[in-house]
Scaffold this motif. Structure first.
Motif, PDB file in Angstrom:
ATOM      1  N   ILE A 153       0.836  -1.204   0.000  1.00 52.22           N
ATOM      2  CA  ILE A 153       0.000   0.000   0.000  1.00 52.22           C
ATOM      3  C   ILE A 153       0.872   1.256   0.000  1.00 52.22           C
ATOM      4  CG2 ILE A 153      -1.712   1.307   1.321  1.00 52.22           C
ATOM      5  CD1 ILE A 153      -2.682  -1.411   2.443  1.00 52.22           C
ATOM      6  N   ALA A 154       1.865   1.278   0.900  1.00 52.62           N
ATOM      7  CA  ALA A 154       2.732   2.449   1.015  1.00 52.62           C
ATOM      8  C   ALA A 154       3.507   2.704  -0.270  1.00 52.62           C
ATOM      9  CB  ALA A 154       3.702   2.263   2.181  1.00 52.62           C
ATOM     10  N   TYR A 155       3.982   1.639  -0.906  1.00 52.18           N
ATOM     11  CA  TYR A 155       4.761   1.808  -2.129  1.00 52.18           C
ATOM     12  C   TYR A 155       3.887   2.295  -3.281  1.00 52.18           C
ATOM     13  CZ  TYR A 155       9.041  -0.183  -0.215  1.00 52.18           C
ATOM     14  OH  TYR A 155      10.181  -0.381   0.503  1.00 52.18           O
ATOM     15  N   THR A 156       2.625   1.881  -3.280  1.00 47.32           N
ATOM     16  CA  THR A 156       1.696   2.382  -4.299  1.00 47.32           C
ATOM     17  C   THR A 156       1.459   3.876  -4.118  1.00 47.32           C
ATOM     18  OG1 THR A 156       0.600   0.217  -4.380  1.00 47.32           O
ATOM     19  CG2 THR A 156      -0.604   2.089  -5.295  1.00 47.32           C
ATOM     20  N   ILE A 157       1.274   4.317  -2.874  1.00 42.71           N
ATOM     21  CA  ILE A 157       1.095   5.742  -2.594  1.00 42.71           C
ATOM     22  C   ILE A 157       2.326   6.531  -3.010  1.00 42.71           C
ATOM     23  CG2 ILE A 157       0.800   7.443  -0.746  1.00 42.71           C
ATOM     24  CD1 ILE A 157      -0.776   5.307   0.796  1.00 42.71           C
ATOM     25  N   THR A 158       3.507   6.011  -2.665  1.00 41.09           N
ATOM     26  CA  THR A 158       4.747   6.719  -2.979  1.00 41.09           C
ATOM     27  C   THR A 158       4.981   6.813  -4.475  1.00 41.09           C
ATOM     28  OG1 THR A 158       5.645   5.770  -0.948  1.00 41.09           O
ATOM     29  CG2 THR A 158       7.188   6.846  -2.418  1.00 41.09           C
ATOM     30  N   ALA A 159       4.733   5.733  -5.200  1.00 42.41           N
ATOM     31  CA  ALA A 159       4.924   5.754  -6.645  1.00 42.41           C
ATOM     32  C   ALA A 159       4.011   6.781  -7.294  1.00 42.41           C
ATOM     33  CB  ALA A 159       4.662   4.363  -7.225  1.00 42.41           C
ATOM     34  N   ALA A 160       2.754   6.833  -6.857  1.00 41.22           N
ATOM     35  CA  ALA A 160       1.821   7.818  -7.411  1.00 41.22           C
ATOM     36  C   ALA A 160       2.290   9.238  -7.102  1.00 41.22           C
ATOM     37  CB  ALA A 160       0.420   7.584  -6.836  1.00 41.22           C
ATOM     38  N   SER A 161       2.795   9.444  -5.898  1.00 38.64           N
ATOM     39  CA  SER A 161       3.306  10.760  -5.515  1.00 38.64           C
ATOM     40  C   SER A 161       4.473  11.175  -6.400  1.00 38.64           C
ATOM     41  CB  SER A 161       3.731  10.735  -4.044  1.00 38.64           C
ATOM     42  OG  SER A 161       4.356  11.945  -3.667  1.00 38.64           O
ATOM     43  N   SER A 162       5.341  10.242  -6.729  1.00 39.37           N
ATOM     44  CA  SER A 162       6.509  10.552  -7.564  1.00 39.37           C
ATOM     45  C   SER A 162       6.105  10.838  -9.009  1.00 39.37           C
ATOM     46  CB  SER A 162       7.508   9.397  -7.512  1.00 39.37           C
ATOM     47  OG  SER A 162       8.036   9.242  -6.209  1.00 39.37           O
ATOM     48  N   ILE A 163       5.137  10.074  -9.539  1.00 33.89           N
ATOM     49  CA  ILE A 163       4.659  10.333 -10.898  1.00 33.89           C
ATOM     50  C   ILE A 163       3.997  11.712 -10.968  1.00 33.89           C
ATOM     51  CG2 ILE A 163       3.102   9.568 -12.725  1.00 33.89           C
ATOM     52  CD1 ILE A 163       3.439   6.708 -11.656  1.00 33.89           C
ATOM     53  N   ALA A 168       4.695  14.222  -9.066  1.00 31.87           N
ATOM     54  CA  ALA A 168       5.752  15.225  -8.949  1.00 31.87           C
ATOM     55  C   ALA A 168       6.406  15.506 -10.299  1.00 31.87           C
ATOM     56  CB  ALA A 168       6.797  14.767  -7.935  1.00 31.87           C
ATOM     57  N   ILE A 169       6.548  14.465 -11.128  1.00 28.07           N
ATOM     58  CA  ILE A 169       7.108  14.658 -12.470  1.00 28.07           C
ATOM     59  C   ILE A 169       6.193  15.556 -13.289  1.00 28.07           C
ATOM     60  CG2 ILE A 169       7.686  13.500 -14.634  1.00 28.07           C
ATOM     61  CD1 ILE A 169       8.549  11.067 -12.986  1.00 28.07           C
ATOM     62  N   GLN A 170       4.892  15.297 -13.220  1.00 27.12           N
ATOM     63  CA  GLN A 170       3.940  16.119 -13.961  1.00 27.12           C
ATOM     64  C   GLN A 170       3.974  17.570 -13.494  1.00 27.12           C
ATOM     65  OE1 GLN A 170       0.306  13.667 -13.345  1.00 27.12           O
ATOM     66  NE2 GLN A 170       0.147  13.679 -15.584  1.00 27.12           N
ATOM     67  N   ARG A 171       4.015  17.774 -12.181  1.00 31.60           N
ATOM     68  CA  ARG A 171       4.021  19.133 -11.643  1.00 31.60           C
ATOM     69  C   ARG A 171       5.295  19.867 -12.022  1.00 31.60           C
ATOM     70  NH1 ARG A 171       0.800  20.485  -7.189  1.00 31.60           N
ATOM     71  NH2 ARG A 171       2.594  21.465  -6.168  1.00 31.60           N
ATOM     72  N   SER A 172       6.423  19.180 -11.966  1.00 29.14           N
ATOM     73  CA  SER A 172       7.692  19.808 -12.321  1.00 29.14           C
ATOM     74  C   SER A 172       7.689  20.246 -13.785  1.00 29.14           C
ATOM     75  CB  SER A 172       8.841  18.826 -12.066  1.00 29.14           C
ATOM     76  OG  SER A 172      10.073  19.355 -12.496  1.00 29.14           O
ATOM     77  N   ASN A 173       7.203  19.382 -14.664  1.00 28.87           N
ATOM     78  CA  ASN A 173       7.118  19.732 -16.083  1.00 28.87           C
ATOM     79  C   ASN A 173       6.152  20.890 -16.317  1.00 28.87           C
ATOM     80  OD1 ASN A 173       8.923  17.693 -16.692  1.00 28.87           O
ATOM     81  ND2 ASN A 173       7.332  16.211 -17.209  1.00 28.87           N
ATOM     82  N   CYS A 174       5.050  20.881 -15.568  1.00 30.10           N
ATOM     83  CA  CYS A 174       4.055  21.946 -15.705  1.00 30.10           C
ATOM     84  C   CYS A 174       4.646  23.293 -15.295  1.00 30.10           C
ATOM     85  CB  CYS A 174       2.829  21.619 -14.869  1.00 30.10           C
ATOM     86  SG  CYS A 174       1.547  22.906 -14.847  1.00 30.10           S
ATOM     87  N   TYR A 175       5.334  23.329 -14.152  1.00 28.90           N
ATOM     88  CA  TYR A 175       5.944  24.579 -13.696  1.00 28.90           C
ATOM     89  C   TYR A 175       6.997  25.075 -14.681  1.00 28.90           C
ATOM     90  CZ  TYR A 175       3.715  23.998  -9.119  1.00 28.90           C
ATOM     91  OH  TYR A 175       2.808  23.886  -8.104  1.00 28.90           O
ATOM     92  N   HIS A 176       7.719  24.127 -15.276  1.00 27.82           N
ATOM     93  CA  HIS A 176       8.757  24.514 -16.229  1.00 27.82           C
ATOM     94  C   HIS A 176       8.140  25.118 -17.497  1.00 27.82           C
ATOM     95  CE1 HIS A 176      12.549  24.371 -18.425  1.00 27.82           C
ATOM     96  NE2 HIS A 176      11.909  23.783 -19.424  1.00 27.82           N
ATOM     97  N   ASP A 177       7.025  24.549 -17.951  1.00 31.13           N
ATOM     98  CA  ASP A 177       6.404  25.012 -19.192  1.00 31.13           C
ATOM     99  C   ASP A 177       5.559  26.270 -19.001  1.00 31.13           C
ATOM    100  OD1 ASP A 177       7.542  22.883 -20.525  1.00 31.13           O
ATOM    101  OD2 ASP A 177       5.779  21.588 -20.298  1.00 31.13           O
ATOM    102  N   ALA A 211      -1.124  27.088 -11.864  1.00 29.45           N
ATOM    103  CA  ALA A 211      -1.889  26.192 -10.988  1.00 29.45           C
ATOM    104  C   ALA A 211      -1.736  24.759 -11.506  1.00 29.45           C
ATOM    105  CB  ALA A 211      -3.357  26.607 -10.969  1.00 29.45           C
ATOM    106  N   CYS A 212      -0.714  24.098 -11.052  1.00 30.94           N
ATOM    107  CA  CYS A 212      -0.408  22.735 -11.520  1.00 30.94           C
ATOM    108  C   CYS A 212      -0.836  21.730 -10.456  1.00 30.94           C
ATOM    109  CB  CYS A 212       1.084  22.602 -11.819  1.00 30.94           C
ATOM    110  SG  CYS A 212       1.691  23.710 -13.102  1.00 30.94           S
ATOM    111  N   SER A 213      -2.008  21.205 -10.591  1.00 28.76           N
ATOM    112  CA  SER A 213      -2.495  20.225  -9.621  1.00 28.76           C
ATOM    113  C   SER A 213      -2.963  18.974 -10.364  1.00 28.76           C
ATOM    114  CB  SER A 213      -3.639  20.792  -8.779  1.00 28.76           C
ATOM    115  OG  SER A 213      -4.750  21.088  -9.585  1.00 28.76           O
ATOM    116  N   TYR A 214      -2.577  17.842  -9.821  1.00 24.93           N
ATOM    117  CA  TYR A 214      -2.907  16.557 -10.438  1.00 24.93           C
ATOM    118  C   TYR A 214      -3.338  15.584  -9.345  1.00 24.93           C
ATOM    119  CZ  TYR A 214      -0.255  18.534 -14.334  1.00 24.93           C
ATOM    120  OH  TYR A 214       0.207  19.356 -15.326  1.00 24.93           O
ATOM    121  N   GLY A 215      -4.224  14.692  -9.697  1.00 26.26           N
ATOM    122  CA  GLY A 215      -4.662  13.682  -8.749  1.00 26.26           C
ATOM    123  C   GLY A 215      -3.722  12.490  -8.717  1.00 26.26           C
ATOM    124  N   ASP A 216      -3.988  11.578  -7.770  1.00 25.30           N
ATOM    125  CA  ASP A 216      -3.140  10.404  -7.593  1.00 25.30           C
ATOM    126  C   ASP A 216      -3.761   9.124  -8.131  1.00 25.30           C
ATOM    127  OD1 ASP A 216      -0.916  11.559  -6.391  1.00 25.30           O
ATOM    128  OD2 ASP A 216      -1.832  11.518  -4.401  1.00 25.30           O
TER     129      ASP A 216
END
Length: 472
Positions: free
Chosen positions: A136-146, A148-157, A163-168
């Motif tokens: 369960i914990a690893y599933t939560i962490t993996a979603a959080s990391s994915i 984070a990649i989307q948010r980082s790309n959004c802020y860069h672009d 307002a870069c918000s994404y669900g898990d």
């Protein structure tokens, strides 16, 4: 079930007739053990460095500059001692049962042999809760990391003010889908390549996290944080946060639940316990170094604003691709880490089904599948269905409780004392016939009691944080 593991002994040991008395191995030795110190180190690091490392900066922030690093070192020492005690219990001898140097290939099997069937069932509750919780914990962490990649790309672009918000949920579904496929790996003996890959990924993202924290400290020109840690509105809230931090640290270290499975892959001579002890020391020293680097530099970089997931604090950092790469490494590592903690559950459930439904084609039949450019794959209907259901269940619960720090704290605190301290200690006493009230007995009992208190306060603090997050 079919395949090469059919005739190995179930964790629910009922008969020892197929084992010879010279080395405790199967008389027909169906599986050759080729593991070395370094393959064991890879397995351990895959199991240890995972979701927990990302929460350590937050944990140090709650405890402060003195207590935070000190508790990390204390938990490291406890883990080494626990691994040392448990690795000695791998070989079991009992003349009354006709056993001499019998191999205990799983944690629950060792508990049954040393402590009896009643304690095996008690252990099973904590053991499978811990293993299942890691999924369960690893599933939560993996979603959080994915995310984070989307948010980082959004802020860069779009700029840092976007307002870069994404669900898990969709990310958890992607991770779960990957695990359904990877879960078809038969057992520990067939996943060395996955452990090595995951261990390499863990070193990469831990080093990047350390480097980003160090760079942030240089950029700030000062070391943030304080001896007392993050201030709270009242003493009760401070205690809740400190207790949850202890639970997070507890989750980050122990790997006793998979130690005997790892040790069962090692070749001998030298004695498996000797190799395992050496591997444990190497792995814990390496992980502690990265834990301290990531945790301390993360706290020094962000101070009172230290995020629960260290890498989420660098979403606005440039170069953004480095943050993306670190998060991608986390996801790859968690693919292997998830399997490391799931394989023991698969083994127990499938051996039970094989024993009770041995004549069922659903259980025993294997079908070959050959895909272009890939090796021949053997598929079993029972394995596909059971493992898929397991992955679906962990993914579903993760979607219901996507609270990173709180979930880690609860899982770490609940399983820490019974699995890392109590059962290894009791088995060690039985194996060595340690007399009550001797100096060794008293010292180890005192350590056990202190660790019990740590587990209790960790559970209380983490549950309070989980309830507050859910209600909030």
């Amino acid at each position: 079930m079919g395949g090469e593991g059919d005739e190995e002994l179930s964790p629910f040991v009922e008969s020892f007739s197929s084992f010879d008395n010279e080395d405790g191995a199967e008389s027909n030795q169906l599986r050759k053990r080729n593991g070395t110190t370094w393959t064991a180190v890879a397995h351990i690091i895959t199991g240890v460095i995972g979701a927990g490392v990302l929460s350590l900066a937050w944990s140090i922030a709650q405890l402060g500059w003195i207590a935070g690093p000190l508790f990390i070192l204390v938990f490291a020492l406890i883990t080494i001692v626990s691994a040392d005690l448990l690795s000695d219990c791998y070989r079991y001898s009992d003349p009354h049962l006709g056993l001499d140097q019998y191999r205990c290939s799983s944690y629950m099997e060792a508990v049954r042999l040393y402590l009896g069937e009643k304690w095996q069932y008690v252990c099973g509750v904590f053991l499978h809760q811990g293993l299942y919780g890691c999924g369960i914990a690893y599933t939560i962490t993996a979603a959080s990391s994915i995310r984070a990649i989307q948010r980082s790309n959004c802020y860069h672009d779009k700029g840092h003010e976007a307002a870069c918000s994404y669900g898990d949920i969709q990310h958890m579904l992607v991770f779960g889908s990957i695990q359904i496929v990877v879960s078809q790996i038969p057992d520990f003996h067939n996943m060395t390549w996955l452990s090595v890959m995951a261990a390499v990924m863990s070193f990469i993202y831990s080093f990047i996290g350390f480097g980003l924290g160090f760079a942030k400290v240089i950029e700030n020109g000062t070391i943030k944080g304080s001896i007392a840690g993050v201030p709270a509105s009242n003493m009760a809230n401070k205690l809740w946060s400190a207790f949850q931090a202890l639970g997070d640290i507890a989750f980050a270290y122990p790997y006793t639940v998979i130690l005997l499975e790892i040790q069962d892959t090692l070749k001998s001579p030298p004695a498996e316990s000797q190799t395992m002890k050496k591997a444990s020391v190497i792995a814990v020293i390496l992980t502690t170094f990265f834990y301290l680097c990531c945790g301390c530099f993360g706290y020094a970089a962000f101070g009172n604003d230290t995020p629960g997931n260290l890498l989420s604090g660098f979403e606005l950092f440039e170069p953004y691709w480095l943050v993306d790469f670190a998060n991608a490494c986390i996801v790859l590592h968690l693919v292997g880490g998830y399997q490391m903690f799931s394989q023991p559950i698969f083994a127990v459930s499938e051996r039970w089904l094989s024993k009770n439904y041995s004549n069922s084609g659903f259980v025993k039949n294997f079908y070959c599948l050959k895909l272009p450019l890939l090796p021949l794959v053997q598929l079993n209907p029972m394995r596909i269905c059971c493992r898929t259901a397991y992955v679906v269940s962990t993914t579903g619960i993760a979607m219901m409780f996507p609270y990173f720090n709180q979930v880690l704290g609860v899982l770490g605190a609940i399983g820490f004392w019974p699995l890392t301290i109590y059962f290894p200690l009791e088995m060690y006493f039985v194996r060595n016939k340690t007399q009550p009230w001797t100096r060794q007995w008293l010292v180890l009992r005192m350590i056990s009691f202190v660790c019990f208190l740590v587990s209790v306060v960790g559970v209380i603090g983490s549950l309070q944080g989980l309830v507050s997050s859910k209600l909030g």
